[in-house]
Design a protein around this motif. Structure first.
Motif, PDB file in Angstrom:
ATOM      1  N   VAL A   1       0.867  -1.178   0.000  1.00 17.33           N
ATOM      2  CA  VAL A   1       0.000   0.000   0.000  1.00 17.33           C
ATOM      3  C   VAL A   1       0.902   1.226   0.000  1.00 17.33           C
ATOM      4  CG1 VAL A   1      -1.854   1.249   1.172  1.00 17.33           C
ATOM      5  CG2 VAL A   1      -1.739  -1.263   1.324  1.00 17.33           C
ATOM      6  N   ALA A   2       0.770   2.077  -1.008  1.00 13.88           N
ATOM      7  CA  ALA A   2       1.640   3.251  -1.130  1.00 13.88           C
ATOM      8  C   ALA A   2       0.857   4.513  -0.779  1.00 13.88           C
ATOM      9  CB  ALA A   2       2.189   3.363  -2.554  1.00 13.88           C
ATOM     10  N   GLU A   3       1.391   5.255   0.198  1.00 11.49           N
ATOM     11  CA  GLU A   3       0.791   6.506   0.645  1.00 11.49           C
ATOM     12  C   GLU A   3       1.706   7.670   0.258  1.00 11.49           C
ATOM     13  OE1 GLU A   3      -2.081   6.923   2.012  1.00 11.49           O
ATOM     14  OE2 GLU A   3      -2.626   4.849   2.477  1.00 11.49           O
ATOM     15  N   PRO A   4       1.138   8.851  -0.012  1.00 11.31           N
ATOM     16  CA  PRO A   4       1.980   9.975  -0.421  1.00 11.31           C
ATOM     17  C   PRO A   4       2.800  10.594   0.709  1.00 11.31           C
ATOM     18  CG  PRO A   4      -0.333  10.627  -0.350  1.00 11.31           C
ATOM     19  CD  PRO A   4      -0.300   9.151  -0.129  1.00 11.31           C
ATOM     20  N   ARG A   5       2.449  10.307   1.985  1.00 12.35           N
ATOM     21  CA  ARG A   5       3.151  10.927   3.115  1.00 12.35           C
ATOM     22  C   ARG A   5       3.549   9.873   4.135  1.00 12.35           C
ATOM     23  NH1 ARG A   5      -1.256  14.325   2.076  1.00 12.35           N
ATOM     24  NH2 ARG A   5      -0.706  16.445   1.428  1.00 12.35           N
ATOM     25  N   ARG A   6       4.688  10.131   4.813  1.00 14.02           N
ATOM     26  CA  ARG A   6       5.164   9.205   5.837  1.00 14.02           C
ATOM     27  C   ARG A   6       4.186   9.076   6.995  1.00 14.02           C
ATOM     28  NH1 ARG A   6      11.100  11.634   6.583  1.00 14.02           N
ATOM     29  NH2 ARG A   6      10.078  13.397   5.589  1.00 14.02           N
ATOM     30  N   ILE A   7       3.641  10.195   7.418  1.00 15.57           N
ATOM     31  CA  ILE A   7       2.713  10.164   8.538  1.00 15.57           C
ATOM     32  C   ILE A   7       1.488   9.314   8.212  1.00 15.57           C
ATOM     33  CG2 ILE A   7       1.675  12.353   7.790  1.00 15.57           C
ATOM     34  CD1 ILE A   7       1.052  12.966  10.672  1.00 15.57           C
ATOM     35  N   ALA A   8       1.021   9.389   6.967  1.00 13.44           N
ATOM     36  CA  ALA A   8      -0.129   8.592   6.560  1.00 13.44           C
ATOM     37  C   ALA A   8       0.229   7.115   6.490  1.00 13.44           C
ATOM     38  CB  ALA A   8      -0.644   9.079   5.208  1.00 13.44           C
ATOM     39  N   ALA A   9       1.440   6.793   6.039  1.00 10.87           N
ATOM     40  CA  ALA A   9       1.863   5.388   5.961  1.00 10.87           C
ATOM     41  C   ALA A   9       1.915   4.766   7.348  1.00 10.87           C
ATOM     42  CB  ALA A   9       3.220   5.300   5.278  1.00 10.87           C
ATOM     43  N   ARG A  10       2.523   5.451   8.293  1.00  7.07           N
ATOM     44  CA  ARG A  10       2.598   4.897   9.658  1.00  7.07           C
ATOM     45  C   ARG A  10       1.212   4.786  10.279  1.00  7.07           C
ATOM     46  NH1 ARG A  10       6.544   8.743  10.364  1.00  7.07           N
ATOM     47  NH2 ARG A  10       5.147   9.822  11.808  1.00  7.07           N
ATOM     48  N   ALA A  11       0.383   5.811  10.058  1.00  8.73           N
ATOM     49  CA  ALA A  11      -0.949   5.795  10.654  1.00  8.73           C
ATOM     50  C   ALA A  11      -1.805   4.673  10.078  1.00  8.73           C
ATOM     51  CB  ALA A  11      -1.636   7.140  10.445  1.00  8.73           C
ATOM     52  N   ALA A  12      -1.708   4.454   8.755  1.00  6.15           N
ATOM     53  CA  ALA A  12      -2.493   3.386   8.137  1.00  6.15           C
ATOM     54  C   ALA A  12      -2.067   2.026   8.654  1.00  6.15           C
ATOM     55  CB  ALA A  12      -2.341   3.454   6.616  1.00  6.15           C
ATOM     56  N   ALA A  13      -0.752   1.811   8.782  1.00  7.40           N
ATOM     57  CA  ALA A  13      -0.268   0.527   9.310  1.00  7.40           C
ATOM     58  C   ALA A  13      -0.729   0.330  10.751  1.00  7.40           C
ATOM     59  CB  ALA A  13       1.253   0.476   9.219  1.00  7.40           C
ATOM     60  N   SER A  14      -0.662   1.375  11.543  1.00  2.08           N
ATOM     61  CA  SER A  14      -1.080   1.285  12.935  1.00  2.08           C
ATOM     62  C   SER A  14      -2.565   0.963  13.041  1.00  2.08           C
ATOM     63  CB  SER A  14      -0.762   2.599  13.652  1.00  2.08           C
ATOM     64  OG  SER A  14      -1.202   2.564  14.987  1.00  2.08           O
ATOM     65  N   ARG A  15      -3.380   1.608  12.213  1.00  2.00           N
ATOM     66  CA  ARG A  15      -4.819   1.371  12.261  1.00  2.00           C
ATOM     67  C   ARG A  15      -5.162  -0.040  11.828  1.00  2.00           C
ATOM     68  NH1 ARG A  15      -9.501   1.817  14.694  1.00  2.00           N
ATOM     69  NH2 ARG A  15     -11.287   2.056  13.274  1.00  2.00           N
ATOM     70  N   MET A  16      -4.527  -0.545  10.761  1.00  2.00           N
ATOM     71  CA  MET A  16      -4.800  -1.910  10.321  1.00  2.00           C
ATOM     72  C   MET A  16      -4.353  -2.930  11.360  1.00  2.00           C
ATOM     73  SD  MET A  16      -4.202  -2.107   6.183  1.00  2.00           S
ATOM     74  CE  MET A  16      -2.893  -0.932   5.979  1.00  2.00           C
ATOM     75  N   ALA A  17      -3.217  -2.681  12.000  1.00  2.00           N
ATOM     76  CA  ALA A  17      -2.768  -3.585  13.069  1.00  2.00           C
ATOM     77  C   ALA A  17      -3.758  -3.576  14.224  1.00  2.00           C
ATOM     78  CB  ALA A  17      -1.382  -3.164  13.549  1.00  2.00           C
ATOM     79  N   GLN A  18      -4.265  -2.422  14.569  1.00  2.00           N
ATOM     80  CA  GLN A  18      -5.247  -2.317  15.652  1.00  2.00           C
ATOM     81  C   GLN A  18      -6.515  -3.079  15.297  1.00  2.00           C
ATOM     82  OE1 GLN A  18      -6.807   1.615  16.157  1.00  2.00           O
ATOM     83  NE2 GLN A  18      -7.595   1.232  18.208  1.00  2.00           N
TER      84      GLN A  18
END
Length: 827
Positions: free
Chosen positions: A54-71
């Protein structure tokens, strides 16, 4: 694996998965909060045998998306779901869904175009049109076409660019839509009551920030829930945070790209108390800020603009688009009914641009073009780019890359170019890292380049001082990001020890100069704040600078705002002349220079660093070819008036113009543009000239004849004679002033006895006759002399013979003897 959460995209999953199974490509249109970033990758991971990227345009969005999916899946980040951003990665062998930035995906495609082990790629938020997103889409599609037809590709967008995306992705690409959360959002139009200046460059009127703070206070009083406020940049966030000082039982939280990851993560967690989150555009999409029921939108955005002619980039503040305003407002309705306070009027809203410009339209394209070259398509031909790069910007990028050795003269990527691309920084900074580490050592080089590439915010324009603060951990948040980037850079290059004993400050200046050789500047006036940069642009220090008194500066960051003559220096390092010459070696020149200056030829022997003249003295024996070139430049600047246009020269030019108009090629054009385009017609006279005065001595008439091919030169005087003999025997000059209608002014009596007017251009053009009275006043105009004798002459004769009785006025002029003299009177 797909969590049992009630998000709108769940209803679209069967259609979406079927579309991907069929064509292998699909476009998903879904608004923020629909679950497209979290549920779709998890659903894909259940269906495919391989990893989902999954490719996100921003680092903050990439970390947040991974964190949310893990949760959602009850796992820890790095297990089932992981992420990789620049300088930070949390994945394992068990990772099925990996969230990356688009920049990381582009680098990975360069290393492994087949994306081994990857079954599907999801390009999220394609509507934001970042450069890396455009590249990732084009490269992945090219890989599917030639290497991996089994690779699934899904592009998602929160706005309606679906048709363009689907067309780019190829035949059979289906568009799938998912509804958003239907919580209503009430809109409040809250324009400032008093005058507020429009944004200009980076400047935002403080009165607008006052107003935004006041609207936040109103929103807090109007209802419950956290407030998300959109502002253009970190400076405005700080300004509004200061204005909100003293709020009770409310936490003011900031969210922007310059913060360290821990502070960003804190902003994305629910608060203990009510919160006001002040954010940049990073919160527009991909991110969910929990607890938000209210949005306050300042209506501004910050976008990059590049002055390609001067090599200067700048962030400028613009009005946000209507699409961005809709995105922002939607944040208030993600979890419950909400409200949005727009700090502009409904009338102004209708005048906003529908969509923001794609980044490719105004950004620096150096890295973009290098990526294309590494892929083997320097000009992007054959790639599914949503927009082609602007030709001028792409050309500047190719010139820059050629200058640093990344491209060869044919525009192909070199081995050095691939090394530069592998660094994972802007090509200029990567060049400085690779070359500078051999001089100052890899540790110092990595530290300086990390400071320039990691978007580290500084409170001073003195780069060495800012670097010392980072090394001393004076700003913990900025230091953490800087150290992470420095370690990443150092790990990617060969280790080197310092080659000399230069000071740390001078080492930093050398690195800056290697990255931006055209930004090395020397003060124009001792003790002043204005510098001339090697690239030819002026740059000015701020009044409160700590760099005053420095003769030389290596300028790391400067921008030129619209309307300003000089760029503003934002970050620089003192440098000495010798180090400046080392850094900008390609710009150093020592030799004779002959230029057109002050209205004449100026010959000097100069040593220079780009536009900066180091020494000069008169040049006594300049190269004649250089002098001729300078004179040619003078002619092009000031025009052909520098030549001496005698009546003969003017006449030859007019005759040539007539023949070119009448007969065309090979008769030459002699208008100003044609004569200045190629000055070869001036021949040896130009080569032998030494100054402006010599230009005035050139025989222009002879030079113009030199334009004629041999055959036409032999015909010139016949086809366009300067003078024509009329029946009376007089030689009369032809007037070629108008090349479309040359004429002969001749007295009526001199044409007696002939029925045909003379012709030009080898008989092709009858010469127009301006028939004159004995006092040489116009009596008639004709090109058909025979018709004039039969029809017009009688009227002329009747009118004039009483006034001029001493001149012949025969009844039959065709049988009369022509004469230019007065008839003797009879006594």
């Amino acid at each position: 694996m797909v969590p049992d959460v009630d998000l709108p995209v769940r209803a679209a999953l069967p259609e979406l998965l079927a579309a991907l199974s069929g064509a292998g490509t699909a476009v998903l249109v879904a608004p923020p909060g629909s679950g497209k970033t979290t549920l779709v990758p998890l659903a894909l991971a259940e269906e495919v045998d391989g990893r989902v990227i999954v490719a996100e345009p921003r680092r903050i969005a990439a970390r947040a998306a991974a964190s949310r999916m893990a949760q959602l899946t009850g796992t820890r980040v790095g297990e089932l779901v992981g992420y990789t951003v620049r300088g930070d990665s949390r994945t394992s062998a068990a990772t099925k869904v990996e969230v990356v930035t688009t920049g990381v995906l582009v680098q990975r495609l360069h290393r492994d175009p087949e994306l081994s082990g990857v079954a599907a790629v999801v390009l999220d938020e394609c509507h934001e049109r970042h450069l890396d997103t455009d590249l990732a889409l084009a490269f992945t599609l090219d890989s599917r076409t030639h290497l991996r037809p089994d690779l699934m590709l899904l592009a998602t967008s929160a706005t309606a660019e679906a048709e363009r995306l689907a067309a780019a992705m190829g035949a059979g690409t289906q568009i799938v839509s998912a509804a958003g959360i239907t919580h209503p959002v009430e809109v409040f139009w809250t324009p400032p009551t008093g005058p507020v200046d429009a944004p200009y460059g980076l400047r935002v009127d403080p009165r607008l920030l006052d107003h935004v703070a006041a609207v936040i206070r109103r929103a807090l009083a109007d209802g419950s829930g956290d407030i998300l406020t959109f502002l253009p940049g970190a400076a405005e966030i700080g300004g509004v945070a200061h204005r909100l000082g003293g709020l009770r039982e409310v936490d003011v939280v900031t969210l922007h790209g310059r913060q360290d990851s821990s502070k960003q993560d804190d902003a994305l967690r629910p608060g203990v108390r009510r919160r006001v989150v002040l954010a940049t555009a990073v919160a527009e999409s991909s991110l969910t800020v929990p607890g938000v029921r209210i949005v306050v939108d300042a209506g501004l955005a910050r976008v990059p603009r590049t002055d390609h002619g001067r090599g200067l980039g700048a962030l400028v503040t613009v009005r946000a688009s209507r699409a961005a305003a809709t995105q922002r407002a939607g944040r208030a309705g993600r979890e419950a009914p909400g409200r949005v306070y727009r700090c502009w009027s409904e009338h102004d809203h209708a005048r906003l641009p529908a969509q923001a410009d794609p980044e490719i339209a105004g950004a620096d394209l150096t890295a973009f073009v290098l990526h294309l070259a590494c892929w083997g398509r320097t000009d992007g031909a054959g790639l599914a780019l949503l927009d082609q790069p602007p030709a001028a910007a792409a050309q500047v990028a190719r010139e820059t890359l050629t200058a640093i050795g990344a491209l060869d003269d044919a525009g192909r990527v070199t081995v050095r170019g691939r090394d530069i691309a592998d660094v994972g920084a802007h090509p200029r900074l990567a060049r400085a890292l690779l070359d500078g580490s051999k001089i100052v050592g890899s540790t110092v080089a990595s530290e300086v380049v990390a400071m320039l590439s990691a978007d580290v915010r500084t409170t001073t324009d003195d780069l060495p001082a800012a670097l010392r603060r980072l090394r001393g951990n004076a700003e913990p948040g900025a230091t953490a990001a800087w150290r992470t980037e420095a370690r990443r850079l150092a790990g990617g290059i060969a280790p080197h020890r310092p080659a000399g004993s230069s000071s740390a400050d001078l080492a930093a200046a050398l690195l800056v100069g290697l990255a931006f050789p055209e930004r090395i500047g020397r003060v124009r006036k001792a003790g002043g704040r204005v510098y001339l940069m090697t690239g030819g642009t002026a740059a000015e220090l701020a009044a409160e600078t700590s760099l005053s008194g420095m003769e030389w500066l290596a300028i790391a960051d400067a921008d030129r705002q619209p309307g300003n003559a000089a760029a503003r220096i934002r970050l620089a390092a003192p440098i000495d002349a010798e180090t400046a010459k080392l850094a900008a070696e390609s710009l150093y020149a020592d030799g004779g220079e002959v230029t057109w200056t002050g209205g004449d030829v100026l010959a000097r022997h100069r040593t220079r660093l780009g536009a900066i003249v180091l020494t000069e003295r008169p040049l006594t024996k300049p190269d004649p070819q250089q002098v001729a070139a300078a004179l040619g430049e003078g002619l092009r600047r000031q025009g052909l008036k520098l030549l001496r246009w005698t009546p003969e020269a003017t006449g030859v030019r007019e005759r040539l113009a007539f023949l070119h108009h009448t007969l065309g090629e090979p008769w030459p054009a002699v208008d100003d543009a044609a004569l200045l385009a190629d000055l070869g017609w001036l021949g040896p006279a130009l080569v032998n000239a030494r100054n402006r005065a010599d230009l005035a001595r050139i025989d222009v008439a002879t030079a113009l004849r030199r334009l004629l091919p041999w055959a036409q030169a032999a015909q010139f005087d016949e086809y366009a004679p300067d003078r024509i003999e009329v029946p009376s025997g007089s030689q009369i000059q032809v007037d070629y002033t108008d090349p479309t209608a040359p004429f002969l002014a001749v007295k009526v009596q001199e044409m007696f006895g002939t029925a045909q007017a003379p012709t030009l251009a080898g008989g092709r053009v009858p010469l127009v006759l301006h028939l004159l009275s004995p006092a040489r006043r116009p009596a008639a105009v004709t090109a058909d002399l025979e018709s004039f004798w039969q029809n017009g002459y009688l009227s002329v004769r009747s009118e004039l013979r009483g006034r001029y009785p001493n001149h012949p006025w025969p009844d039959n002029p065709l049988k009369a003897k022509p004469s230019g003299r007065t008839k003797p009177s009879k006594r």
